[in-house]
Structure formats: structure tokens, C-alpha cells
Design an enzyme around this catalytic site. Structure first.
Site, PDB file in Angstrom:
ATOM      1  N   TYR A   1       0.849  -1.187   0.000  1.00  0.00           N
ATOM      2  CA  TYR A   1       0.000   0.000   0.000  1.00  0.00           C
ATOM      3  C   TYR A   1       0.887   1.240   0.000  1.00  0.00           C
ATOM      4  O   TYR A   1       1.859   1.301   0.755  1.00  0.00           O
ATOM      5  CB  TYR A   1      -0.896   0.004   1.243  1.00  0.00           C
ATOM      6  CG  TYR A   1      -1.795   1.207   1.368  1.00  0.00           C
ATOM      7  CD1 TYR A   1      -2.849   1.407   0.485  1.00  0.00           C
ATOM      8  CD2 TYR A   1      -1.601   2.140   2.373  1.00  0.00           C
ATOM      9  CE1 TYR A   1      -3.682   2.516   0.599  1.00  0.00           C
ATOM     10  CE2 TYR A   1      -2.433   3.253   2.507  1.00  0.00           C
ATOM     11  CZ  TYR A   1      -3.474   3.428   1.612  1.00  0.00           C
ATOM     12  OH  TYR A   1      -4.296   4.524   1.738  1.00  0.00           O
TER      13      TYR A   1
ATOM     14  N   ASP B   1       9.394   2.840   0.015  1.00  0.00           N
ATOM     15  CA  ASP B   1       8.329   3.499   0.767  1.00  0.00           C
ATOM     16  C   ASP B   1       8.479   3.092   2.233  1.00  0.00           C
ATOM     17  O   ASP B   1       8.103   1.990   2.628  1.00  0.00           O
ATOM     18  CB  ASP B   1       6.952   3.091   0.225  1.00  0.00           C
ATOM     19  CG  ASP B   1       5.816   3.786   0.977  1.00  0.00           C
ATOM     20  OD1 ASP B   1       6.104   4.492   1.970  1.00  0.00           O
ATOM     21  OD2 ASP B   1       4.650   3.626   0.565  1.00  0.00           O
TER      22      ASP B   1
ATOM     23  N   LYS C   1       4.153   8.886   9.108  1.00  0.00           N
ATOM     24  CA  LYS C   1       3.844   8.294  10.414  1.00  0.00           C
ATOM     25  C   LYS C   1       4.773   8.752  11.547  1.00  0.00           C
ATOM     26  O   LYS C   1       4.611   9.877  12.012  1.00  0.00           O
ATOM     27  CB  LYS C   1       3.744   6.777  10.269  1.00  0.00           C
ATOM     28  CG  LYS C   1       2.578   6.435   9.322  1.00  0.00           C
ATOM     29  CD  LYS C   1       2.197   5.004   9.185  1.00  0.00           C
ATOM     30  CE  LYS C   1       0.927   4.921   8.349  1.00  0.00           C
ATOM     31  NZ  LYS C   1       0.942   4.031   7.223  1.00  0.00           N
TER      32      LYS C   1
END
Ligand SMILES: *Cc1c(COP(=O)(O)O)cnc(C)c1O
Length: 431
Positions: A144, A238, A266
Site C-alpha cells: 500500500y 516506501d 507516520k
């Protein structure tokens, strides 16, 4: 436990917000039931509006590595907020945070801040395409990278195909440039390169956290590096989830493979909305205003968000040993889950990287999305609701990763294991 207030709040939310939530997994769709509405957090715990208390292994889906209401982060945020919330003009806080990141990552000479992981990846992809002057890129099934158009593509059957969109509203014409390969499977990547007339980049979660926790084999990452070099494509790691989570340097602290572009999010915002992407100087200089690749943001580099990130990173850097502690506790937790599974004849595979953990109700090793999907969701649902009922807040989908924060003590881990064993003893196979 009573959930009356949460049930009422959910009903009210459903009237005004689609699905009652601002991000789909929060609705508890894959486990059923009402999501508890959260009132506040404190250290390792969150409290819902019915007054129930939970040990929190979700931590806002990763950012809160120091748990809730860490006093240093809180203080940084409050003192910065008092000077004004946003200026849309440069502040020294941005440079300070950028410097910390450049110092940490060999692969990053310069970095730009955005407001979310989605934005970071979307911009990194544009930069890779602009830099190489090519349109196609390769992504992996089950990885994702946020919800931007060309990245919202998964495979139908794990076969290597040109991608079709995972959502209405994404034009197929746009996703025809998204090539899909299988995680931990170099052959499938090679086939994508052969099929394409020009691959701009390969984007990968070097530790996948969105199909459950599935680490990449080191040979796989090395192979990606070699293929990218052979075809003149860029390699994007990522690390929105794994950055400052798997180790202080993210996945790059655990492998020698170096990407060309890195995306972060995050933990880097310490609980505030922040994303970032960074790369070598010759790539970053393509970005506007220095270069022609356009990218911008009214609230990007927001001072309050920067100060939260800066406080978190400084704390992490001052105490890099915490990753050993976090990993030890994550391992112990998963060991405990495995003991429980064995005692109760349940199939279970667990994996750990740094402060990240994942578990799958299956017998077979989990190396890619197909393997992950074999996890038995009937077991997961019962386990999840049993744990919640007993005060343990786990991610509400088997495709999510769990997190240990510094405030989750050995005692809390042992308490969780005890609860997990009790819950597993009551799992039944219902058809
Ligand atoms: C969470 C995540 C994103 C998206 O970040 P948002 O802040 O939710 O937009 C992108 N990539 C990875 C690997 C993630 O885990």
C-alpha cells in the site's frame, strides 16, 4: 464492557460522515461490531467514551512510538502552537528536521515535507517520472502506498499483468502505467521490465506492513537494485511505516541496499500529519522551484507538525538502544501468541521487525499477499473481538501491522499474552 456511548456516537456519525469514519479501516468492517470512539490516550493505554481502557497496539497506525501524551512531544507542540499555527512561509524548524533526516539516511541528501504518506509517495512518483522521462512504474501486489490514483492498484490473481484500478473513479487509462509484480519474487519483476518500453521506477515497501507484516528477503531487495540499475530505473523505498519503526534508519538500518528515493511518514510526525520524501541531490534538484517537477502545499512543513517530529526524532536519536528493547518485547509478544496457538491447536505464523509485529492464522510461511490472504479470517475475527472485550486494542484487520511503543512494558506484554491465551482457548471453528 459496555459500548453504549460508542454505539450512539457511531449512529450519529453515520448520519453525517460516510461510513461514520474518515478512513475506512476505522469502521471495523472486516471484524464487525461497533468501533470504540476514543476519548483520550495516556502512555500505553487508550480510553473510549464508555470509560473502557485498552492496551494500545495500534498507536494511530504507527506514529506513536513513545505512546500517548509523551511529555517532550506535548511540550514541543504546545510551545510552538503558542507562537502561531501556520505561516505559509519558511521556518527554521523545517531545516532542523530536514537536517536530522539527512544525517540519518545515506540515501537522502535533501528532503521535502508534505502532510501525509499519500502525498509523499504521490510526489516521489512524479519526481521519478520527471527525472527519468518515463511513464511506467512497477509496484507489488499487497503493498500500500496511499490512496493516490496510479498507486491504488492491486493484482487480480497475483499474476503479472498491467494493473487495473482498485477503485471506481480511477481511470483505467491512468493505471495502465502501473505494472504489478509479486512481492519477494524477482522473476515477476523481470517480466514487468521486459514488457515495458520504459520503467521510471520500482516502488516497494522494504518491509511490507499493509498485507500484515511481510519483510522482504534481502536477496529480493538486492535483486531490485540490480534490475533498476540495469534498466536505468529508480528504486523507491516506501518507508512511511517502517521508517523509525523497524530501526532508527527504518528498513535501511537492516539492509545494505540503498534506494534512490525514500518516502517517510507516520513516526516522522510524532502524531501530527507529516510526510516527507528525500533523495540524492541530483534527483531532488528536479523539484520546483529549483527544477521543473511541480509539487507544493499550503500547510506543508507546518511548524507545529515539524516540532512534534523534531521532538520525536531527537528522542529516538538520543537513545537508539530502544530499538533492541522494542524488538525484544515484540518478539516476546509473538512468542506468547505462538504458545497460545500451540496450546489450542490453532495455526499461527508470526513475524517481527524492530517494533513492528504481525501474525497470521495459517500454517504456511507468509512471503507475499497470496500467502497472507490464506490467513483464516474466522479465527482472526474471534481473536480480535475477544482481545478487545478483554481490553487489548489490536488493529481491526488481519492485513495490518501491530506496534510496540516504548511505554509498553514487559509486564504489559506478559499481561497481553495471558489474555491472548485465554481468548485463543475460546476460539471455535464456526462455518
Ligand atoms: C500509511 C502508509 C501510506 C499512506 O500514508 P497516509 O499518511 O495514510 O496517507 C503510504 N505508504 C505506506 C507504506 C504506509 O504504511
Amino acid at each position: 464492557m459496555g459500548y453504549e456511548n460508542s454505539k450512539e456516537a457511531f449512529k450519529e456519525a453515520l448520519k453525517f460522515i460516510p461510513g461514520g469514519v474518515d478512513s475506512p479501516v476505522r469502521a471495523f468492517g472486516s471484524v464487525g461490531g461497533t468501533p470504540p470512539f476514543i476519548d483520550r490516550g495516556e502512555g500505553a493505554y487508550i480510553y473510549d467514551i464508555d470509560g473502557n481502557c485498552y492496551i494500545d497496539y495500534v498507536q494511530s497506525w504507527g506514529p506513536l512510538i513513545f505512546g500517548h501524551c509523551d511529555s517532550d512531544i506535548e511540550e514541543a507542540v504546545i510551545s510552538t502552537a503558542k507562537k502561531g499555527l501556520s505561516f505559509g512561509a519558511p521556518t527554521t524548524l523545517e531545516t532542523e528536521l530536514a537536517k536530522e533526516i539527512v544525517e540519518l539516511f545515506d540515501s537522502i541528501d535533501k528532503v521535502r515535507f508534505v502532510n501525509s504518506g499519500t502525498e509523499a509517495v504521490m510526489s516521489a512518483l512524479r519526481l521519478a517520472r520527471g527525472f527519468t522521462n518515463r511513464d511506467d512504474f512497477i509496484k507489488f501486489t499487497g503493498c500500500y502506498h496511499g490512496h493516490s490514483d496510479s498507486l491504488l492498484v492491486q493484482a487480480g490473481s497475483g499474476a503479472v499483468t498491467f494493473g487495473s484500478p482498485s477503485s471506481p473513479g480511477v481511470p483505467a487509462n491512468l493505471t495502465k502505467h502501473t505494472l504489478l509484480a509479486n512481492y519477494n519474487d524477482l522473476k515477476s519483476v523481470e517480466r514487468c521490465f521486459e514488457q515495458s518500453s520504459g520503467v521510471a521506477c520500482v516502488i516497494v515497501e522494504p518491509i511490507a506492513g499493509n498485507m500484515g507484516l511481510v519483510p522482504a528477503d534481502d536477496e529480493f531487495l538486492q535483486g531490485l537494485r540490480e534490475l533498476c540499475d540495469r534498466y536505468g530505473a529508480l528504486l523507491i523505498f516506501d518507508e512511511v511505516m517502517s521508517g523509525f519503526r523497524a530501526s532508527l534508519k527504518g528498513a535501511q538500518g537492516l539492509t545494505n541496499v540503498r534506494p534512490d528515493i525514500v518516502t517517510l511518514g507516520k513516526v516522522i510526525g510524532g502524531g501530527m500529519p507529516v510526510g516527507a520524501f528525500g533523495a540524492r541531490a541530483d534527483i531532488m534538484k528536479e523539484l520546483s522551484p529549483e527544477g521543473p517537477v511541480y509539487q507544493a502545499g499550503t500547510l506543508s512543513g507546518n511548524p507545529v507538525a515539524m516540532s512534534a517530529g523534531l521532538a520525536s526524532l531527537k528522542k529516538l536519536k538520543a537513545n537508539p538502544k530502544i530499538y533492541e528493547e522494542l524488538a525484544r518485547r515484540a518478539k516476546r509478544l509473538m512468542e506468547g501468541f505462538e504458545e497460545g496457538a500451540k496450546e489450542n491447536n490453532l495455526p499461527l505464523v508470526t513475524q517481527v521487525r524492530g517494533s513492528m509485529f504481525g501474525f497470521f492464522f495459517t500454517d504456511a510461511p507468509v512471503k507475499n499477499f497470496e500467502d497472507s490472504k490464506r490467513g483464516d479470517n474466522r479465527f482472526f475475527k474471534q481473536f480480535h473481538s475477544g482481545m478487545l472485550e478483554r481490553g487489548v486494542y489490536l488493529a481491526c484487520s488481519s492485513y495490518e501491522t501491530g506496534f510496540i511503543s516504548t511505554v509498553i512494558s514487559d509486564e504489559i506484554i506478559e499481561e497481553t499474552i495471558k489474555i491472548a491465551k485465554d481468548v485463543m482457548a475460546n476460539i471455535t471453528v464456526k462455518e
